[in-house]
Enzyme design. Sequence first.
Site, PDB file in Angstrom:
ATOM      1  N   CYS A 127      23.848  22.068   9.045  1.00  0.00           N
ATOM      2  CA  CYS A 127      23.336  20.725   8.737  1.00  0.00           C
ATOM      3  C   CYS A 127      22.040  20.400   9.515  1.00  0.00           C
ATOM      4  CB  CYS A 127      24.441  19.708   8.974  1.00  0.00           C
ATOM      5  SG  CYS A 127      24.166  18.197   8.040  1.00  0.00           S
ATOM      6  N   ARG A 184      23.311   8.810   1.138  1.00  0.00           N
ATOM      7  CA  ARG A 184      23.883   9.813   2.033  1.00  0.00           C
ATOM      8  C   ARG A 184      24.871  10.674   1.260  1.00  0.00           C
ATOM      9  NH1 ARG A 184      22.744  10.227   7.156  1.00  0.00           N
ATOM     10  NH2 ARG A 184      24.228  11.594   8.189  1.00  0.00           N
ATOM     11  N   HIS A 202      30.168  21.478   7.216  1.00  0.00           N
ATOM     12  CA  HIS A 202      30.934  21.336   8.453  1.00  0.00           C
ATOM     13  C   HIS A 202      32.376  21.684   8.085  1.00  0.00           C
ATOM     14  CE1 HIS A 202      27.761  19.030  10.572  1.00  0.00           C
ATOM     15  NE2 HIS A 202      27.532  18.432   9.414  1.00  0.00           N
TER      16      HIS A 202
END
Length: 239
Positions: free
Chosen positions: A94, A127, A191
């Site tokens: 990320c 987002r 993640h």
Amino acid sequence: MSISTLRIVWLYPDLLSTYGDRGNLLVLAHRARARGIEVEPMQVRSDQHIPHGADMYLIGGGEDGPQAVAAERLLDDGALVKAADAGRPILAICAGYQLLGESFYANGRCYPGLGILDLRSDRGESRAVGEIAGEGSAALDIGPITGFENHGGRTHLGEAVQPLAHVSAGIGNDGVTEGAWAGHVVGTYMHGPALARNPRLADLLLSWAMGIDPRTMPQVDDAWPERLRAERFVALAPE
Ligand code: GLN
């Protein structure tokens, strides 16, 4: 296998380590030890020099502020760029992935990246938060991928990198592809931690570090990772 100990550098835990990213180090250590290979984890804070000549380098994700500071320190240090040039495996998650590129946005500003991967990151309209899944790069033979993403950035790949996966759920780079790789450098938005959820990617990185064909590595018991993967894929299946 000629290597008996793998030295794995876990970069900048003081700045970049969200959503269990350190688990990637634990997974690599577990899978190496299951094959009789010792792992020497080397945790390197952002106020320390990065060792040259380690067998693998890991960097996690984080918020915009720490990401910008990390990029500046990595550029000053220079060792990660040298490691990439020397063909050492690097896994970047990320924020760590974005800063390996040519440039990225943080807190409304464009920052120079390390230029290790041919890609640029800007901001999306919203987002990207939630599960991400897709079909992993056929060239890497990592099978379907699964992870958790939480980022504002969008990433545009240049010609010198290939996508890590094509997305079937979630956003990744741009809603079409996820992550990127070139040589022995892999960047991903996953993640979760990524390697707990994608053991074939973990083994690929280990095989690069050891200089062997991943198909020659002894099998490890993947009952638990496979249960986790099945659970995450079911969670995405339409009702
Ligand atoms: N700060 C970056 C973004 O929002 C990376 C976030 C992260 O590492 N989870 O895009």
